[in-house]
Design a protein around this motif. Structure first.
Motif, PDB file in Angstrom:
ATOM      1  N   GLU A 322       0.799  -1.221  -0.085  1.00  9.21           N
ATOM      2  CA  GLU A 322      -0.139   0.172  -0.205  1.00  9.21           C
ATOM      3  C   GLU A 322       0.817   1.286   0.225  1.00  9.21           C
ATOM      4  O   GLU A 322       0.558   2.198  -0.687  1.00  9.21           O
ATOM      5  N   ASP A 323       1.982   1.151   0.916  1.00 16.50           N
ATOM      6  CA  ASP A 323       2.846   2.215   0.824  1.00 16.50           C
ATOM      7  C   ASP A 323       3.515   2.512  -0.500  1.00 16.50           C
ATOM      8  O   ASP A 323       3.779   3.711  -0.955  1.00 16.50           O
ATOM      9  N   THR A 324       4.048   1.389  -1.194  1.00 12.23           N
ATOM     10  CA  THR A 324       4.447   1.440  -2.409  1.00 12.23           C
ATOM     11  C   THR A 324       3.697   2.119  -3.336  1.00 12.23           C
ATOM     12  O   THR A 324       4.148   3.012  -4.051  1.00 12.23           O
ATOM     13  N   GLN A 325       2.459   1.588  -3.432  1.00  7.60           N
ATOM     14  CA  GLN A 325       1.538   2.044  -4.446  1.00  7.60           C
ATOM     15  C   GLN A 325       1.371   3.625  -4.392  1.00  7.60           C
ATOM     16  O   GLN A 325       1.195   4.341  -5.337  1.00  7.60           O
ATOM     17  N   SER A 326       1.562   4.081  -3.048  1.00  6.58           N
ATOM     18  CA  SER A 326       1.068   5.363  -3.368  1.00  6.58           C
ATOM     19  C   SER A 326       2.380   6.417  -3.725  1.00  6.58           C
ATOM     20  O   SER A 326       2.127   7.380  -3.980  1.00  6.58           O
ATOM     21  N   ALA A 327       3.458   5.724  -3.858  1.00  9.50           N
ATOM     22  CA  ALA A 327       4.813   6.181  -4.483  1.00  9.50           C
ATOM     23  C   ALA A 327       4.542   6.157  -5.877  1.00  9.50           C
ATOM     24  O   ALA A 327       5.577   6.958  -6.689  1.00  9.50           O
ATOM     25  N   LEU A 328       3.919   5.384  -6.425  1.00  7.16           N
ATOM     26  CA  LEU A 328       3.559   5.332  -8.030  1.00  7.16           C
ATOM     27  C   LEU A 328       2.778   5.977  -8.549  1.00  7.16           C
ATOM     28  O   LEU A 328       1.661   6.296  -8.215  1.00  7.16           O
ATOM     29  N   THR A 329       3.285   6.826  -9.696  1.00  2.75           N
ATOM     30  CA  THR A 329       2.415   7.806 -10.209  1.00  2.75           C
ATOM     31  C   THR A 329       2.089   7.730 -11.611  1.00  2.75           C
ATOM     32  O   THR A 329       1.252   8.487 -12.383  1.00  2.75           O
ATOM     33  N   LEU A 330       2.481   6.588 -12.141  1.00  6.29           N
ATOM     34  CA  LEU A 330       2.315   6.378 -13.631  1.00  6.29           C
ATOM     35  C   LEU A 330       0.752   5.986 -13.640  1.00  6.29           C
ATOM     36  O   LEU A 330       0.054   5.360 -12.742  1.00  6.29           O
ATOM     37  N   SER A 331      -0.174   6.339 -14.876  1.00  6.77           N
ATOM     38  CA  SER A 331      -1.652   6.038 -14.981  1.00  6.77           C
ATOM     39  C   SER A 331      -1.758   4.555 -14.932  1.00  6.77           C
ATOM     40  O   SER A 331      -1.020   3.978 -15.673  1.00  6.77           O
ATOM     41  N   ASP A 332      -2.852   4.414 -14.467  1.00 14.17           N
ATOM     42  CA  ASP A 332      -3.219   2.696 -14.519  1.00 14.17           C
ATOM     43  C   ASP A 332      -4.159   2.551 -15.910  1.00 14.17           C
ATOM     44  O   ASP A 332      -4.461   1.411 -15.778  1.00 14.17           O
ATOM     45  N   THR A 333      -3.935   3.218 -16.830  1.00  7.91           N
ATOM     46  CA  THR A 333      -4.799   3.110 -18.138  1.00  7.91           C
ATOM     47  C   THR A 333      -4.161   1.845 -18.713  1.00  7.91           C
ATOM     48  O   THR A 333      -2.831   1.630 -18.690  1.00  7.91           O
ATOM     49  N   SER A 334      -5.075   1.064 -18.940  1.00  7.10           N
ATOM     50  CA  SER A 334      -4.628  -0.239 -19.334  1.00  7.10           C
ATOM     51  C   SER A 334      -3.967  -0.060 -20.798  1.00  7.10           C
ATOM     52  O   SER A 334      -4.493   0.348 -21.842  1.00  7.10           O
ATOM     53  N   LEU A 335      -2.926  -0.584 -20.954  1.00  3.53           N
ATOM     54  CA  LEU A 335      -2.116  -0.398 -22.294  1.00  3.53           C
ATOM     55  C   LEU A 335      -1.475  -1.815 -22.696  1.00  3.53           C
ATOM     56  O   LEU A 335      -1.145  -2.665 -21.715  1.00  3.53           O
ATOM     57  N   GLN A 336      -1.744  -2.243 -23.848  1.00  4.26           N
ATOM     58  CA  GLN A 336      -1.242  -3.722 -24.277  1.00  4.26           C
ATOM     59  C   GLN A 336       0.368  -3.564 -24.303  1.00  4.26           C
ATOM     60  O   GLN A 336       0.980  -2.693 -25.050  1.00  4.26           O
ATOM     61  N   GLN A 337       1.044  -4.562 -23.503  1.00  8.05           N
ATOM     62  CA  GLN A 337       2.426  -4.599 -23.565  1.00  8.05           C
ATOM     63  C   GLN A 337       2.792  -5.249 -24.864  1.00  8.05           C
ATOM     64  O   GLN A 337       2.336  -6.355 -24.879  1.00  8.05           O
ATOM     65  N   GLU A 338       3.879  -4.469 -25.276  1.00 13.20           N
ATOM     66  CA  GLU A 338       4.461  -5.031 -26.549  1.00 13.20           C
ATOM     67  C   GLU A 338       5.638  -6.036 -26.356  1.00 13.20           C
ATOM     68  O   GLU A 338       6.295  -5.888 -25.524  1.00 13.20           O
ATOM     69  N   SER A 339       5.801  -7.238 -27.088  1.00 17.94           N
ATOM     70  CA  SER A 339       6.770  -8.005 -27.013  1.00 17.94           C
ATOM     71  C   SER A 339       7.838  -7.455 -27.508  1.00 17.94           C
ATOM     72  O   SER A 339       7.897  -6.618 -28.523  1.00 17.94           O
ATOM     73  N   GLN A 340       9.132  -7.825 -26.937  1.00 15.82           N
ATOM     74  CA  GLN A 340      10.478  -7.624 -27.579  1.00 15.82           C
ATOM     75  C   GLN A 340      10.991  -8.340 -28.850  1.00 15.82           C
ATOM     76  O   GLN A 340      11.756  -7.894 -29.323  1.00 15.82           O
ATOM     77  N   LEU A 341      10.123  -9.330 -29.035  1.00 13.78           N
ATOM     78  CA  LEU A 341      10.181 -10.096 -30.356  1.00 13.78           C
ATOM     79  C   LEU A 341       9.672  -9.206 -31.382  1.00 13.78           C
ATOM     80  O   LEU A 341       8.388  -8.771 -31.189  1.00 13.78           O
ATOM     81  N   ASP A 342       9.969  -9.361 -32.526  1.00 14.68           N
ATOM     82  CA  ASP A 342       9.594  -8.621 -33.613  1.00 14.68           C
ATOM     83  C   ASP A 342       8.325  -9.143 -34.206  1.00 14.68           C
ATOM     84  O   ASP A 342       8.152 -10.153 -34.705  1.00 14.68           O
ATOM     85  N   ALA A 343       7.087  -8.255 -33.855  1.00 18.80           N
ATOM     86  CA  ALA A 343       5.798  -8.810 -34.204  1.00 18.80           C
ATOM     87  C   ALA A 343       5.639  -9.150 -35.746  1.00 18.80           C
ATOM     88  O   ALA A 343       5.135 -10.073 -36.263  1.00 18.80           O
ATOM     89  N   THR A 344       6.306  -8.274 -36.517  1.00 26.81           N
ATOM     90  CA  THR A 344       6.202  -8.462 -37.985  1.00 26.81           C
ATOM     91  C   THR A 344       6.722  -9.795 -38.474  1.00 26.81           C
ATOM     92  O   THR A 344       6.270 -10.640 -39.172  1.00 26.81           O
ATOM     93  N   ILE A 345       8.191 -10.058 -37.995  1.00 32.48           N
ATOM     94  CA  ILE A 345       8.877 -11.280 -38.235  1.00 32.48           C
ATOM     95  C   ILE A 345       8.001 -12.612 -37.789  1.00 32.48           C
ATOM     96  O   ILE A 345       7.950 -13.473 -38.510  1.00 32.48           O
ATOM     97  N   TYR A 346       7.486 -12.358 -36.681  1.00 28.04           N
ATOM     98  CA  TYR A 346       6.812 -13.741 -36.074  1.00 28.04           C
ATOM     99  C   TYR A 346       5.378 -13.866 -36.360  1.00 28.04           C
ATOM    100  O   TYR A 346       4.522 -14.833 -36.132  1.00 28.04           O
ATOM    101  N   ARG A 347       5.132 -12.983 -37.469  1.00 23.86           N
ATOM    102  CA  ARG A 347       3.476 -12.807 -37.633  1.00 23.86           C
ATOM    103  C   ARG A 347       2.956 -14.329 -38.214  1.00 23.86           C
ATOM    104  O   ARG A 347       2.138 -14.720 -37.951  1.00 23.86           O
ATOM    105  N   ASN A 348       3.761 -14.788 -38.985  1.00 21.43           N
ATOM    106  CA  ASN A 348       3.380 -15.923 -39.945  1.00 21.43           C
ATOM    107  C   ASN A 348       3.366 -17.319 -38.885  1.00 21.43           C
ATOM    108  O   ASN A 348       2.477 -18.326 -38.981  1.00 21.43           O
TER     109      ASN A 348
END
Length: 353
Positions: A322-348
């Motif tokens: 709880e104390d930790t979360q009070s120090a976090l300021t980034l918005s909690d807006t849900s964002l899709q986390q992107e992979s560090q693998l290249d999505a274009t290369i792995y599409r197939n």
């Protein structure tokens, strides 16, 4: 000025020195004073850059602009230690000879899987490798030991297969692959029902699957092998042992102050920071959000968490979540986390899933 050039004293210094000399009582004092005056103007010794190399490894090592976590970690660690480093990426076929012949000082992505290290100073593990068996099939979750994979075809990258540890496992039908992409393609094409890969890479592939609403990879019950990335510097290289020591110290700082969270793009890591035998949770205000669960924290040292675990954000300690979360300021807006693998290369591959 080139390093090693001699800087001569200026004319004004020489004149001042002459006046000073006349005031000295003996020739011995005169010589000592002049040497002291000149040495004060000489540049401090500058250590030559340490030259380190590694072979390409998706999301870990790259020199073409792709995500390269090890490049970033090692570069930051050397900067933290006020040391210069030159990182090179070369084909695995050339890496070993480059290190042995002295063309480079060492390997910055060394993984010990049974090879001799007698000729090298080795750093502490700066990023753990947990090799899991993964599969489309649920039954992999019952796999705890390599004999459980006996007589099965298992995909694996050459970087792991061509080591004493894996050469000794002859009861498994290894399907060797030159790259990470080729190894995952074995699964996608159903040519191999199982794959041995790192937890971090499997997580990145699962992000691709999740973002395409596909069923995720299943993991073995525990890691099949635990090892990690280390620096390996030839003992004959200049200042090798001092460099290893400084690197280890710098890594501790980067892990404890939240820099690792940024470099790995991981909101939560775990590590025993206060040396009480229990892992603590480590976050960074620039990547950690209140909605990020500590349940998926990546362990840096394998220590277990408990109710006694503390929380650290940017190196600052907090007693509770709880104390930790009070120090976090980034918005909690849900964002899709992107992979560090290249999505274009792995599409197939994802389409075949």
């Amino acid at each position: 000025m080139q390093y090693g050039d001699i800087i001569l004293p200026s004319v004004s210094l020489i004149r001042s020195s002459r006046i000073f000399v006349k005031a000295m009582s003996t020739h011995r004092h005169v010589l000592t004073a002049l040497l002291l005056a000149v040495s004060c103007l000489m540049p401090k010794a500058v250590l030559a850059a340490t030259t380190l190399a590694a072979s390409p490894f998706e999301t870990y090592v790259s020199d073409d602009g792709e995500p390269a976590r090890l490049n970033a970690i090692v570069s930051h660690a050397f900067a933290q230690a006020n040391l210069s480093v030159d990182l090179q990426v070369m084909r695995d076929a050339f890496l070993g000879s480059a290190v042995l012949t002295g063309k480079v000082d060492g390997n910055f992505a060394y993984v010990n899987l049974g090879e001799s290290t007698d000729d090298f100073f080795i750093s502490d593990i700066y990023l753990p490798i947990h090799l899991y068996a993964v599969s489309k099939r649920y039954d992999v979750e019952n796999v705890r030991l390599f004999p459980h994979l006996k007589d099965n075809r298992v995909a694996i990258e050459n970087r792991f297969a061509n080591t004493p540890t894996f050469r000794a496992l002859k009861e498994i039908k290894w399907s060797r692959n030159p790259t990470t992409f080729d190894a995952f393609r074995q699964l996608a094409d159903d040519r191999a029902p199982y794959l041995i890969t790192t937890k971090l890479l499997a997580d990145e592939f699962n992000l691709l699957l999740a973002n395409d609403s596909e069923e995720l990879l299943h993991f073995s019950a525990k890691p099949m092998v635990k090892t990690g990335f280390q620096l390996a510097i030839r003992k004959t290289a200049s200042n090798a042992q001092q460099t290893i020591t400084a690197f280890n110290d710098a890594i501790v700082t980067l892990q404890d102050n939240g820099t690792y969270n940024v470099l790995l793009n991981k909101p939560w890591l775990t590590k025993d920071i206060d040396n009480d035998g229990v892992a603590d949770y480590v976050g960074a205000s620039s990547v950690t959000r209140r909605s990020h669960s500590v349940e998926y924290a990546f362990s840096l040292d394998g220590k277990p968490v408990s109710a006694k675990s503390r929380f650290y954000i940017d190196g600052m300690q907090y007693a509770t979540i709880e104390d930790t979360q009070s120090a976090l300021t980034l918005s909690d807006t849900s964002l899709q986390q992107e992979s560090q693998l290249d999505a274009t290369i792995y599409r197939n591959l994802i389409r075949k899933w």
